[in-house]
Design an enzyme around this catalytic site. Structure first.
Site, PDB file in Angstrom:
ATOM      1  N   GLY A   1     -30.312 -18.374 -20.020  1.00  0.00           N
ATOM      2  CA  GLY A   1     -31.263 -19.365 -20.381  1.00  0.00           C
ATOM      3  C   GLY A   1     -32.586 -18.437 -20.093  1.00  0.00           C
ATOM      4  O   GLY A   1     -33.548 -19.186 -20.119  1.00  0.00           O
TER       5      GLY A   1
ATOM      6  N   HIS B   1     -18.679 -23.927 -14.767  1.00  0.00           N
ATOM      7  CA  HIS B   1     -19.993 -23.548 -15.285  1.00  0.00           C
ATOM      8  C   HIS B   1     -20.857 -22.955 -14.281  1.00  0.00           C
ATOM      9  O   HIS B   1     -20.968 -23.823 -13.351  1.00  0.00           O
ATOM     10  CB  HIS B   1     -20.665 -24.367 -16.611  1.00  0.00           C
ATOM     11  CG  HIS B   1     -21.735 -23.693 -17.355  1.00  0.00           C
ATOM     12  ND1 HIS B   1     -23.008 -23.708 -16.766  1.00  0.00           N
ATOM     13  CD2 HIS B   1     -21.859 -22.996 -18.391  1.00  0.00           C
ATOM     14  CE1 HIS B   1     -23.752 -22.786 -17.716  1.00  0.00           C
ATOM     15  NE2 HIS B   1     -22.941 -22.589 -18.581  1.00  0.00           N
TER      16      HIS B   1
ATOM     17  N   GLU C   1     -19.930 -15.123 -17.581  1.00  0.00           N
ATOM     18  CA  GLU C   1     -21.229 -15.535 -17.567  1.00  0.00           C
ATOM     19  C   GLU C   1     -22.223 -15.254 -16.586  1.00  0.00           C
ATOM     20  O   GLU C   1     -22.281 -15.922 -15.464  1.00  0.00           O
ATOM     21  CB  GLU C   1     -21.648 -16.953 -18.054  1.00  0.00           C
ATOM     22  CG  GLU C   1     -20.928 -17.575 -19.328  1.00  0.00           C
ATOM     23  CD  GLU C   1     -21.745 -18.862 -19.654  1.00  0.00           C
ATOM     24  OE1 GLU C   1     -21.845 -18.918 -20.858  1.00  0.00           O
ATOM     25  OE2 GLU C   1     -21.673 -20.042 -18.996  1.00  0.00           O
TER      26      GLU C   1
ATOM     27  N   LYS D   1     -25.077 -28.095 -23.309  1.00  0.00           N
ATOM     28  CA  LYS D   1     -25.575 -28.799 -21.923  1.00  0.00           C
ATOM     29  C   LYS D   1     -25.887 -30.116 -22.062  1.00  0.00           C
ATOM     30  O   LYS D   1     -25.409 -30.923 -23.009  1.00  0.00           O
ATOM     31  CB  LYS D   1     -26.271 -27.660 -21.459  1.00  0.00           C
ATOM     32  CG  LYS D   1     -26.018 -26.161 -21.515  1.00  0.00           C
ATOM     33  CD  LYS D   1     -26.818 -25.484 -20.889  1.00  0.00           C
ATOM     34  CE  LYS D   1     -26.288 -23.980 -21.073  1.00  0.00           C
ATOM     35  NZ  LYS D   1     -26.984 -22.774 -20.184  1.00  0.00           N
TER      36      LYS D   1
ATOM     37  N   ASN E   1     -22.170 -24.202 -26.108  1.00  0.00           N
ATOM     38  CA  ASN E   1     -22.347 -25.483 -24.927  1.00  0.00           C
ATOM     39  C   ASN E   1     -23.747 -25.877 -25.054  1.00  0.00           C
ATOM     40  O   ASN E   1     -24.339 -25.373 -24.726  1.00  0.00           O
ATOM     41  CB  ASN E   1     -22.225 -24.596 -23.619  1.00  0.00           C
ATOM     42  CG  ASN E   1     -22.483 -25.491 -22.464  1.00  0.00           C
ATOM     43  OD1 ASN E   1     -22.312 -26.583 -22.661  1.00  0.00           O
ATOM     44  ND2 ASN E   1     -22.491 -24.705 -21.150  1.00  0.00           N
TER      45      ASN E   1
ATOM     46  N   GLU F   1     -23.797 -23.562 -13.824  1.00  0.00           N
ATOM     47  CA  GLU F   1     -24.760 -24.715 -13.440  1.00  0.00           C
ATOM     48  C   GLU F   1     -23.962 -25.846 -12.856  1.00  0.00           C
ATOM     49  O   GLU F   1     -24.880 -26.355 -11.928  1.00  0.00           O
ATOM     50  CB  GLU F   1     -25.422 -25.458 -14.942  1.00  0.00           C
ATOM     51  CG  GLU F   1     -26.732 -24.460 -15.418  1.00  0.00           C
ATOM     52  CD  GLU F   1     -26.609 -24.542 -17.121  1.00  0.00           C
ATOM     53  OE1 GLU F   1     -26.175 -25.309 -17.576  1.00  0.00           O
ATOM     54  OE2 GLU F   1     -27.179 -23.376 -17.401  1.00  0.00           O
TER      55      GLU F   1
ATOM     56  N   SER G   1     -27.686 -15.818 -22.998  1.00  0.00           N
ATOM     57  CA  SER G   1     -28.616 -15.531 -23.974  1.00  0.00           C
ATOM     58  C   SER G   1     -28.010 -14.911 -25.395  1.00  0.00           C
ATOM     59  O   SER G   1     -28.837 -13.878 -25.671  1.00  0.00           O
ATOM     60  CB  SER G   1     -29.627 -14.678 -23.478  1.00  0.00           C
ATOM     61  OG  SER G   1     -30.289 -15.305 -22.296  1.00  0.00           O
TER      62      SER G   1
HETATM   63  P1  13P Z   1     -27.841 -19.475 -23.007  1.00  0.00           P
HETATM   64  O1  13P Z   1     -27.076 -18.947 -24.213  1.00  0.00           O
HETATM   65  O2  13P Z   1     -28.869 -20.561 -23.218  1.00  0.00           O
HETATM   66  O3  13P Z   1     -28.298 -18.190 -22.082  1.00  0.00           O
HETATM   67  O4  13P Z   1     -26.774 -20.248 -22.265  1.00  0.00           O
HETATM   68  C1  13P Z   1     -25.464 -19.529 -21.829  1.00  0.00           C
HETATM   69  C2  13P Z   1     -24.690 -20.510 -21.180  1.00  0.00           C
HETATM   70  O5  13P Z   1     -24.733 -21.011 -20.169  1.00  0.00           O
HETATM   71  C3  13P Z   1     -23.564 -20.957 -22.085  1.00  0.00           C
HETATM   72  O6  13P Z   1     -22.675 -21.834 -21.214  1.00  0.00           O
END
Ligand code: 13P
Length: 245
Positions: free
Chosen positions: A167, A91, A161, A9, A7, A93, A207
């Site tokens: 992150g 997601h 997640e 983003k 992903n 976010e 992560s």
């Molecule tokens: P990270 O791998 O950067 O922690 O992000 C995870 C994520 O949100 C994947 O959709």
């Protein structure tokens, strides 16, 4: 077989997407693994044109309406025409930064399925919810909202997640991931029946890096990973895929 999903983003323009695929070396990744990339919507066409045949692409978010006065939004049908075969839905976010609700997540899941996109429904608890012992409650509430839609889909993926692991460099332990995945599986089995539930892939995200991918992917009930930051670099994305057992 493992699913390695990236992903991106809000990272990688159309030109940068072409560069990524130009540098991506997937020949050594065993063919039993499934490779997916979710670029920003504006880079979908570039990804669909530049990808090697075995890497498939998906959209990070869709609106549930077919078309209309929804400034800034993208429909499932548009994403599909641009080359998407999968759609991330809900997601964390989207839920936490943009206020997406369980009801909207359900509508988006329905729209994805209607247009032949495989929904990748994301669930997961915040740190406060984990500390309050509510991990299963949150996961099940988010999952229950989409269950009526999932019954209609030929294929479904769920991504667990935990918000506190996204992150942050903090990763759930393999046993945390397995336990949450078992919660998802049990509910899917109750709702869809054992056979249909067994076909649903459950991914872990938060992560994931080349250094921890193997132990997470080897954990019971973990069918794949959804990788954020470590997926925008072709070498680290491939390193994660090569770590898959
Ligand atoms: P990270 O791998 O950067 O922690 O992000 C995870 C994520 O949100 C994947 O959709």
């Amino acid at each position: 077989m493992s699913i390695i999903a990236g992903n991106w983003k809000m990272v990688r323009s159309p030109a940068a997407t072409r560069t990524f695929f130009g540098q991506l070396r997937v020949d050594d990744v065993p063919s039993r693994h499934e490779l997916l990339i979710f670029p920003p919507a504006i880079s979908l066409v570039a990804a669909a044109e530049a990808r090697p045949a075995r890497v498939r692409v998906g959209v990070q978010n869709i609106h549930w309406e077919e078309e209309g006065a929804f400034t800034g939004e993208v429909s499932a049908e548009m994403a599909r025409e641009a080359g998407a075969e999968f759609a991330l839905i809900g997601h964390s976010e989207r839920r936490h930064l943009f206020g997406e609700t369980d009801e909207q997540v359900a509508l988006k899941t329905g729209a994805a399925i209607r247009h032949g996109l495989v929904p990748v429904v994301c669930v997961g608890e915040t740190l406060e919810e984990r500390r309050a012992g509510m991990v299963d409650d949150v996961i099940l509430r988010q999952l229950d909202a989409v269950l009526p839609e999932l019954a209609l889909s030929a294929r479904v993926l769920i991504a667990y997640e935990p918000v506190w692991a996204i992150g942050t460099g903090e990763t759930a332990t393999p046993s945390d991931a397995s336990s949450a995945h078992r919660t998802v599986r049990r509910r899917l089995a109750e709702a869809l029946g054992g056979e249909a539930a067994a076909r649903v892939g459950v991914l872990y995200g938060g992560s994931v890096k080349p250094a921890n991918a193997r132990e997470l992917l080897a954990a019971p009930d973990v069918d794949g990973v959804l990788v954020g930051g470590a997926s925008v670099d072709p070498a680290s994305y491939v390193a994660i895929a090569l770590a898959a057992p």
